[in-house]
Design a protein around this motif. Structure first.
Motif, short mmCIF file in Angstrom:
data_model
loop_
_atom_site.label_atom_id
_atom_site.label_comp_id
_atom_site.label_asym_id
_atom_site.label_seq_id
_atom_site.Cartn_x
_atom_site.Cartn_y
_atom_site.Cartn_z
N GLU A 63 0.83 -1.22 0.00
CA GLU A 63 0.00 0.00 0.00
C GLU A 63 0.86 1.26 0.00
OE1 GLU A 63 -3.26 0.22 -0.56
OE2 GLU A 63 -3.11 -1.94 -0.86
N GLU A 64 1.94 1.24 0.73
CA GLU A 64 2.89 2.37 0.77
C GLU A 64 3.46 2.65 -0.62
OE1 GLU A 64 7.40 2.78 2.45
OE2 GLU A 64 5.94 1.87 3.80
N LYS A 78 2.11 1.70 -3.52
CA LYS A 78 1.02 2.13 -4.40
C LYS A 78 0.74 3.63 -4.21
CE LYS A 78 -1.57 -2.11 -5.12
NZ LYS A 78 -2.87 -2.78 -4.96
N LYS A 79 0.80 4.11 -2.99
CA LYS A 79 0.60 5.55 -2.73
C LYS A 79 1.74 6.36 -3.33
CE LYS A 79 -2.17 5.11 1.42
NZ LYS A 79 -2.23 5.24 2.87
N TRP A 137 1.19 6.48 -7.25
CA TRP A 137 -0.26 6.55 -7.48
C TRP A 137 -0.63 6.73 -8.95
CZ3 TRP A 137 -1.89 10.97 -9.84
CH2 TRP A 137 -1.00 12.04 -9.82
#
Length: 76
Positions: free
Chosen positions: A41-42, A44-45, A48
């Motif tokens: 998730e880190e 992907k952020k 983005w």
């Protein structure tokens, strides 16, 4: 506990360009599935605006937790 196994020693990043497409690989050792998901998730952020964010992990002494995603990447 297993006597020997392969794992990442430290975090790393590698970038390559193939036919005008940019690929950035991120890796980091983790101790749990939750830590692996948080790392994905880190990233992907951080990326983005990427067309695809493919991911995979294997966690556990005997590879108990495994998951991969090609994020809709076309085959071939």
């Amino acid at each position: 506990m297993l006597e020997r196994y392969k794992t990442l020693r430290e975090p790393g990043v590698k970038e390559i360009v193939i036919r005008k497409s940019r690929f950035i690989g991120h890796g980091r050792p983790v101790a749990s599935e939750a830590e692996a998901v948080a790392f994905i998730e880190e990233i992907k952020k951080q990326h983005w605006n990427a067309t695809h964010n493919c991911s995979a992990y294997i966690v556990g002494e005997r590879d108990e937790f495994q998951k991969q995603s090609d994020d809709g990447e076309p085959s071939g």
